[in-house]
Design a protein around this motif. Structure first.
Motif, PDB file in Angstrom:
ATOM      1  N   LEU A 218       1.235   8.080  -6.765  1.00  0.00           N
ATOM      2  CA  LEU A 218       0.366   6.927  -6.536  1.00  0.00           C
ATOM      3  C   LEU A 218       0.371   6.100  -7.815  1.00  0.00           C
TER       4      LEU A 218
ATOM      5  N   GLN B 103      -0.318   8.469 -10.861  1.00  0.00           N
ATOM      6  CA  GLN B 103      -1.065   9.689 -10.556  1.00  0.00           C
ATOM      7  C   GLN B 103      -0.185  10.578  -9.699  1.00  0.00           C
TER       8      GLN B 103
ATOM      9  N   ARG C 181       0.831  -1.195   0.000  1.00  0.00           N
ATOM     10  CA  ARG C 181       0.000   0.000   0.000  1.00  0.00           C
ATOM     11  C   ARG C 181       0.872   1.254   0.000  1.00  0.00           C
TER      12      ARG C 181
ATOM     13  N   ARG D 248       1.333   3.800  -2.959  1.00  0.00           N
ATOM     14  CA  ARG D 248       1.821   5.178  -2.846  1.00  0.00           C
ATOM     15  C   ARG D 248       3.321   5.137  -2.586  1.00  0.00           C
TER      16      ARG D 248
ATOM     17  N   TYR E  91      -0.966   2.982 -14.261  1.00  0.00           N
ATOM     18  CA  TYR E  91      -0.996   4.432 -14.356  1.00  0.00           C
ATOM     19  C   TYR E  91      -0.241   5.018 -13.173  1.00  0.00           C
TER      20      TYR E  91
ATOM     21  N   ASN F 112      -2.830  15.298  -9.246  1.00  0.00           N
ATOM     22  CA  ASN F 112      -3.964  14.448  -9.666  1.00  0.00           C
ATOM     23  C   ASN F 112      -3.944  14.075 -11.140  1.00  0.00           C
TER      24      ASN F 112
ATOM     25  N   PHE G  20      -3.084  11.882 -14.289  1.00  0.00           N
ATOM     26  CA  PHE G  20      -2.834  10.466 -14.570  1.00  0.00           C
ATOM     27  C   PHE G  20      -1.918  10.346 -15.779  1.00  0.00           C
TER      28      PHE G  20
ATOM     29  N   LEU H 265      -1.266   3.167  -9.873  1.00  0.00           N
ATOM     30  CA  LEU H 265      -2.540   2.460  -9.930  1.00  0.00           C
ATOM     31  C   LEU H 265      -2.512   1.391 -11.005  1.00  0.00           C
TER      32      LEU H 265
ATOM     33  N   PHE I 186     -10.062  -0.780 -10.843  1.00  0.00           N
ATOM     34  CA  PHE I 186      -8.797  -0.290 -10.316  1.00  0.00           C
ATOM     35  C   PHE I 186      -8.490  -0.914  -8.969  1.00  0.00           C
TER      36      PHE I 186
ATOM     37  N   PHE J 243      -0.462   7.350 -18.233  1.00  0.00           N
ATOM     38  CA  PHE J 243      -0.430   5.936 -18.625  1.00  0.00           C
ATOM     39  C   PHE J 243       1.023   5.483 -18.697  1.00  0.00           C
TER      40      PHE J 243
ATOM     41  N   SER K 122      -6.316  -0.348  -5.277  1.00  0.00           N
ATOM     42  CA  SER K 122      -6.254   0.790  -4.350  1.00  0.00           C
ATOM     43  C   SER K 122      -4.954   1.572  -4.470  1.00  0.00           C
TER      44      SER K 122
END
Lengths: 115, 109
Positions: free
Chosen positions: A89, A37, A9, A111, A35, A41, A43, A91, A106, A45, A108
């Motif tokens: 982050l 992030q 996590r 990070r 992805y 915020n 994103f 994802l 997705f 790819f 969670s």
């Protein structure tokens, strides 16, 4: 709870260290996406797979990351030499195959903090 | 490149009121998905649309591929609706999603 499982996590690494994260896609979903992030915020790819094969990836991923989706094992994304700008982050998402498409699921996220 | 223009960037709603979020696409997309990202960073899938309108409780979403837009309507907003909402659109099944910049929603009592 998400059907896409991402571990760990949280991940803290020093600059220059490797950083590895894993993803178990939803059962029956052969297509996997990663992805990034950022703190704004946005994103980005990184790469996607269908079964074990890479479909698309960006230059950064090709040059600095190692990624795979072996059969019967979690998918993984590893930064070979972490930089401060990699703090984000990460994802993972999975989806069924086909041009018609269906919804992504997705995880969670992992990070990553690079200090 | 392909772009998704999402508006508004931020929104405050009093409990019980409603509003609409919108995404415009610069190219023809085949599907759109709406997500809510909570404070822990988890992306919760709200809707997937290849066309038309879907409704789920207090949320309703529409996707018009020909006119290149999608909307998410929230009615009777509740405190737990606070978070950041993203639309994401793609051209086909295995194509990557392109994300909007997000709408930060704050619901106030």
């Amino acid at each position: 709870n998400s059907k896409v499982i991402q571990t760990p996590r949280y991940l803290v690494k020093g600059q220059g260290q490797k950083a590895k994260m894993r993803c178990i896609p939803e059962k029956g979903h052969p297509v996997v996406f990663w992805y990034q992030q950022n703190k704004n915020n946005e994103f980005k790819f990184l790469i996607n797979f269908q079964n074990q094969e890479v479909l698309q990836q960006i230059d950064m991923t090709e040059k600095r990351f190692s990624a795979e989706c072996p059969s019967n094992s979690p998918c993984s994304l590893e930064i070979q030499s972490s930089e401060a700008g990699d703090s984000a982050l990460y994802l993972c998402a999975s989806s069924p195959p086909g041009q018609g498409g269906s919804d992504y699921t997705f995880g969670s996220g992992t990070r990553l903090l690079v200090i | 490149g392909d772009q998704v223009e999402q508006s508004p960037s931020a929104l405050s709603l009093h409990e019980g009121t409603g509003s609409a979020l919108r995404c415009n696409f610069t190219t023809t997309m085949r599907a759109v998905q709406w997500f809510q990202q909570n404070s822990r960073g988890s992306l919760i899938n709200l809707f997937y649309l290849a066309s038309g309108t879907k409704e789920n409780g207090r949320l309703k979403s529409t996707f018009n591929s020909k006119e290149s837009y999608s909307t998410l309507h929230i009615r009777d907003a509740q405190l737990e609706d606070s978070g950041t909402y993203f639309c994401a659109a793609r051209k086909g099944g295995n194509y990557k999603y392109v994300f909007g910049a997000g709408t930060r929603l704050k619901v106030i009592a």
